[in-house]
Every structure is written in structure tokens, then in C-alpha cells.
Design a protein around this motif. Structure first.
Motif, PDB file in Angstrom:
ATOM      1  N   GLY A 154       1.766  -9.211   0.919  1.00  0.00           N
ATOM      2  CA  GLY A 154       0.697  -8.791   0.026  1.00  0.00           C
ATOM      3  C   GLY A 154      -0.557  -8.362   0.755  1.00  0.00           C
ATOM      4  N   GLN A 155      -0.594  -8.566   2.091  1.00  0.00           N
ATOM      5  CA  GLN A 155      -1.747  -8.157   2.878  1.00  0.00           C
ATOM      6  C   GLN A 155      -1.380  -6.976   3.762  1.00  0.00           C
ATOM      7  N   THR A 156      -2.382  -6.124   4.020  1.00  0.00           N
ATOM      8  CA  THR A 156      -2.145  -4.893   4.765  1.00  0.00           C
ATOM      9  C   THR A 156      -3.201  -4.737   5.845  1.00  0.00           C
ATOM     10  N   LEU A 157      -2.755  -4.384   7.041  1.00  0.00           N
ATOM     11  CA  LEU A 157      -3.632  -4.190   8.190  1.00  0.00           C
ATOM     12  C   LEU A 157      -3.479  -2.754   8.682  1.00  0.00           C
ATOM     13  N   LEU A 158      -4.603  -2.031   8.779  1.00  0.00           N
ATOM     14  CA  LEU A 158      -4.625  -0.645   9.247  1.00  0.00           C
ATOM     15  C   LEU A 158      -5.388  -0.586  10.564  1.00  0.00           C
ATOM     16  N   LEU A 159      -4.753  -0.068  11.609  1.00  0.00           N
ATOM     17  CA  LEU A 159      -5.335  -0.052  12.954  1.00  0.00           C
ATOM     18  C   LEU A 159      -5.360   1.373  13.491  1.00  0.00           C
ATOM     19  N   ASP A 160      -6.537   1.846  13.877  1.00  0.00           N
ATOM     20  CA  ASP A 160      -6.695   3.207  14.406  1.00  0.00           C
ATOM     21  C   ASP A 160      -6.862   3.137  15.919  1.00  0.00           C
ATOM     22  N   GLU A 161      -5.805   3.438  16.631  1.00  0.00           N
ATOM     23  CA  GLU A 161      -5.778   3.463  18.097  1.00  0.00           C
ATOM     24  C   GLU A 161      -6.327   2.168  18.712  1.00  0.00           C
ATOM     25  N   LEU A 193       0.855  -1.183   0.000  1.00  0.00           N
ATOM     26  CA  LEU A 193       0.000   0.000   0.000  1.00  0.00           C
ATOM     27  C   LEU A 193       0.891   1.233   0.000  1.00  0.00           C
ATOM     28  N   GLN A 194       0.614   2.138  -0.941  1.00  0.00           N
ATOM     29  CA  GLN A 194       1.505   3.277  -1.145  1.00  0.00           C
ATOM     30  C   GLN A 194       0.700   4.549  -1.342  1.00  0.00           C
ATOM     31  N   ALA A 214       5.134   4.304   2.007  1.00  0.00           N
ATOM     32  CA  ALA A 214       4.881   2.967   1.488  1.00  0.00           C
ATOM     33  C   ALA A 214       4.955   1.999   2.658  1.00  0.00           C
ATOM     34  N   LEU A 215       3.921   1.195   2.829  1.00  0.00           N
ATOM     35  CA  LEU A 215       3.909   0.196   3.889  1.00  0.00           C
ATOM     36  C   LEU A 215       4.648  -1.046   3.403  1.00  0.00           C
ATOM     37  N   GLN A 216       5.597  -1.479   4.190  1.00  0.00           N
ATOM     38  CA  GLN A 216       6.484  -2.556   3.775  1.00  0.00           C
ATOM     39  C   GLN A 216       6.056  -3.890   4.374  1.00  0.00           C
ATOM     40  N   PRO A 217       6.144  -4.987   3.601  1.00  0.00           N
ATOM     41  CA  PRO A 217       5.821  -6.304   4.140  1.00  0.00           C
ATOM     42  C   PRO A 217       6.666  -6.626   5.373  1.00  0.00           C
ATOM     43  N   GLY A 218       6.005  -7.183   6.395  1.00  0.00           N
ATOM     44  CA  GLY A 218       6.703  -7.590   7.593  1.00  0.00           C
ATOM     45  C   GLY A 218       7.110  -6.472   8.517  1.00  0.00           C
ATOM     46  N   ARG A 219       6.643  -5.251   8.260  1.00  0.00           N
ATOM     47  CA  ARG A 219       7.057  -4.090   9.048  1.00  0.00           C
ATOM     48  C   ARG A 219       5.833  -3.382   9.623  1.00  0.00           C
ATOM     49  N   HIS A 235      -0.729  -2.549  -4.401  1.00  0.00           N
ATOM     50  CA  HIS A 235      -0.030  -3.417  -5.353  1.00  0.00           C
ATOM     51  C   HIS A 235       0.043  -2.778  -6.741  1.00  0.00           C
ATOM     52  N   GLY A 236       0.278  -1.465  -6.747  1.00  0.00           N
ATOM     53  CA  GLY A 236       0.482  -0.752  -8.004  1.00  0.00           C
ATOM     54  C   GLY A 236      -0.780  -0.270  -8.689  1.00  0.00           C
ATOM     55  N   ARG A 237      -1.938  -0.702  -8.242  1.00  0.00           N
ATOM     56  CA  ARG A 237      -3.215  -0.288  -8.840  1.00  0.00           C
ATOM     57  C   ARG A 237      -3.882   0.760  -7.969  1.00  0.00           C
ATOM     58  N   PRO A 238      -4.470   1.807  -8.578  1.00  0.00           N
ATOM     59  CA  PRO A 238      -5.215   2.782  -7.783  1.00  0.00           C
ATOM     60  C   PRO A 238      -6.272   2.092  -6.931  1.00  0.00           C
ATOM     61  N   LEU A 239      -6.397   2.529  -5.691  1.00  0.00           N
ATOM     62  CA  LEU A 239      -7.281   1.855  -4.750  1.00  0.00           C
ATOM     63  C   LEU A 239      -8.721   1.816  -5.254  1.00  0.00           C
ATOM     64  N   GLU A 240      -9.153   2.865  -5.956  1.00  0.00           N
ATOM     65  CA  GLU A 240     -10.543   2.929  -6.410  1.00  0.00           C
ATOM     66  C   GLU A 240     -10.847   1.919  -7.517  1.00  0.00           C
ATOM     67  N   GLN A 241      -9.816   1.313  -8.093  1.00  0.00           N
ATOM     68  CA  GLN A 241     -10.043   0.316  -9.143  1.00  0.00           C
ATOM     69  C   GLN A 241     -10.277  -1.091  -8.590  1.00  0.00           C
ATOM     70  N   TRP A 242     -10.132  -1.258  -7.287  1.00  0.00           N
ATOM     71  CA  TRP A 242     -10.355  -2.554  -6.674  1.00  0.00           C
ATOM     72  C   TRP A 242     -11.828  -2.715  -6.318  1.00  0.00           C
ATOM     73  N   SER A 243     -12.394  -3.885  -6.569  1.00  0.00           N
ATOM     74  CA  SER A 243     -13.738  -4.160  -6.078  1.00  0.00           C
ATOM     75  C   SER A 243     -13.690  -4.326  -4.566  1.00  0.00           C
ATOM     76  N   GLY A 244     -14.852  -4.162  -3.920  1.00  0.00           N
ATOM     77  CA  GLY A 244     -14.888  -4.240  -2.467  1.00  0.00           C
ATOM     78  C   GLY A 244     -14.421  -5.571  -1.932  1.00  0.00           C
ATOM     79  N   SER A 245     -14.906  -6.672  -2.497  1.00  0.00           N
ATOM     80  CA  SER A 245     -14.535  -7.994  -1.989  1.00  0.00           C
ATOM     81  C   SER A 245     -13.078  -8.316  -2.289  1.00  0.00           C
TER      82      SER A 245
END
Length: 255
Positions: A157-164, A2-3, A23-28, A61-71
């Protein structure tokens, strides 16, 4: 990965986030710090696709986020918001099981994942209880288990976002939840976590982003970011920086 590139967000004719490149890095684990109103939750909203950028881009993964389907997006990007509410008496395992909805892995596999995610979030003892009967901290751990289950077991390839994620937790569970977050990243996932506690950030994050008034002030390792000058500028705190006697990370002491 995710960038964000030159990311800016406007709200009500006002710029609330500007000039963010990361840029969020794998394993970090990337920690985001800043006072109230600094733009931390706005950044998470933009990275998750909830808020549309006024300028710049967010790519997964290089694609604009809005081009991804929800699922499709939900199978590789999970978000824990600052507050998660449910008003129906689901059982705890049913709430966590909601994280498996984007997948088609079957009831047996999903149950195993739900149980594993509850153990990771230190909430296995809540299995079978009504969500509405839980305390605020218990609910927070259940929702963490839900987003862990969504990406379980965590992989590149997976990303986790946590807010507080530690905001309602006692000190023991603050550490246990961040240990679980680090373990999840160790499987290959990229993690962003918004925190207020500087010492928790120093201990559990690989890199830190310091925000003030919607603008990045520092981005780097805990040693590079947690210094007296930027902390004074951003938080108005006079601090001493010492070393944790066992872990070696920066230890922030307010004068």
C-alpha cells in the motif's frame, strides 16, 4: 497501488510524455531507463502529483491522485527528487526526521525509525553531523534515509519514487543503496527508480520501462527489455548481452 493510464504531459505547448500505461506492484521494483530528455523525471513528476496530466489519469489505490490531501498522500507515497537542497545547518537526524512529519507516532518511535532508516541508507555514522558539512554523496544518502523514514518500514500500500538515487555515489554505495531499495520493496512497498546504469538496472529491478522522446519503447522484465535492438534504437549503443556468472541477470557490454 499507483497506476498511470494513457498518461500524457504537455510543457510549453509541446508533448513531453505520451501514452504511458503502468502499474507499480507491491514488493516489486520498476526501473525507468532512457537517455537525457527521454521524459524520465517528467514521468516521476506526474506520478508524484507535481505535474498535472494533459491526458490520462494517475490513481493511487483507485482514487485520482489530486483527490488526496497532502498529509494523507505523504503517509503512503514518498518521493526522492533528482536534487534535494537545504541551506540551513540541520543535524543529519533532523533532516531524516522531516520524513516523519506526516505521522503522529511520538518522539521515541520517530527516533527509532530515523536511526533505522539511516542504517538502511548506510548513513548511520553521519548521525549528529551538520548537513552542510556533508559531501554530495553523503547528502544523497541522508535524503534517501528521509524518504525511507517517511514510509518506514515499508508495507503493501506504500509507494516509493526515486529519481537517480545513485547519481552522486561511488560504486560501493550505488550497490548498497539499491540493496536497501530492494530490501524496502521486500517489505511490501512498490518502488519506482530512475537509473542511467543499465547493469545496475538489470541487477536490482524486477521490471524495466524504456523511454525515448517521452514515449514508452519497452516494458517488461530485464531479459525482455535489455536486448541489443532496443538499446541500439534508444541509446545508439552497440552492445553484447551476456549473463552475470553468479547472479544470472543480463550483463550489458558495450562493443
Amino acid at each position: 497501488m499507483l497506476q498511470a493510464e494513457a498518461l500524457s504531459i504537455h510543457r510549453g505547448g509541446r508533448t513531453v510524455l505520451e501514452g504511458v500505461d503502468l502499474a507499480l506492484q507491491p514488493g516489486r521494483v520498476l526501473g525507468v531507463l532512457g537517455p537525457n530528455g527521454a521524459g524520465k523525471s517528467t514521468l516521476l513528476g506526474a506520478l508524484s502529483g507535481e505535474l498535472a496530466p494533459a491526458h490520462g489519469h494517475v490513481r493511487l489505490h483507485g482514487r485520482p491522485l489530486e483527490q488526496w490531501s497532502g498529509s494523507e498522500r505523504a503517509r503512503c507515497l514518498a518521493v526522492l527528487p533528482q536534487s534535494s537542497t537545504l541551506s540551513f545547518g540541520f543535524r543529519v537526524e533532523e533532516v531524516v526526521g522531516m520524513g516523519r512529519l506526516p505521522h503522529a507516532t511520538g518522539l521515541v518511535c520517530d527516533r527509532e525509525i530515523v536511526e533505522a532508516a539511516l542504517r538502511a541508507a548506510d548513513a548511520a555514522h553521519l548521525f549528529g553531523r551538520s548537513y552542510l558539512a556533508l559531501s554530495g554523496g553523503e547528502r544523497q544518502r541522508v535524503h534517501l534515509a528521509r524518504v525511507l523514514a517517511q514510509l518506514w518500514p515499508g508495507a503493501q500500500g506504500q509507494t516509493l519514487l526515486l529519481d537517480e538515487p545513485t547519481s552522486m555515489l561511488d560504486p560501493l554505495h550505488q550497490h548498497s543503496i539499491l540493496q536497501a531499495t530492494r530490501a524496502f520493496a521486500a517489505q511490501g512497498a512498490a518502488v519506482l527508480v530512475i537509473l542511467h546504469d543499465l547493469n545496475l538496472a538489470a541487477r536490482y529491478c524486477d521490471r524495466l520501462l524504456l523511454l525515448q522522446d517521452g514515449r514508452p519503447q519497452a516494458l517488461g522484465s530485464p531479459d525482455e527489455v535489455l536486448r541489443p535492438e532496443p538499446l541500439k534504437q534508444v541509446f545508439g549503443l552497440d552492445v553484447l548481452i551476456q549473463r552475470h556468472p553468479e547472479q544470472g541477470h543480463p550483463l550489458i557490454v558495450v562493443r
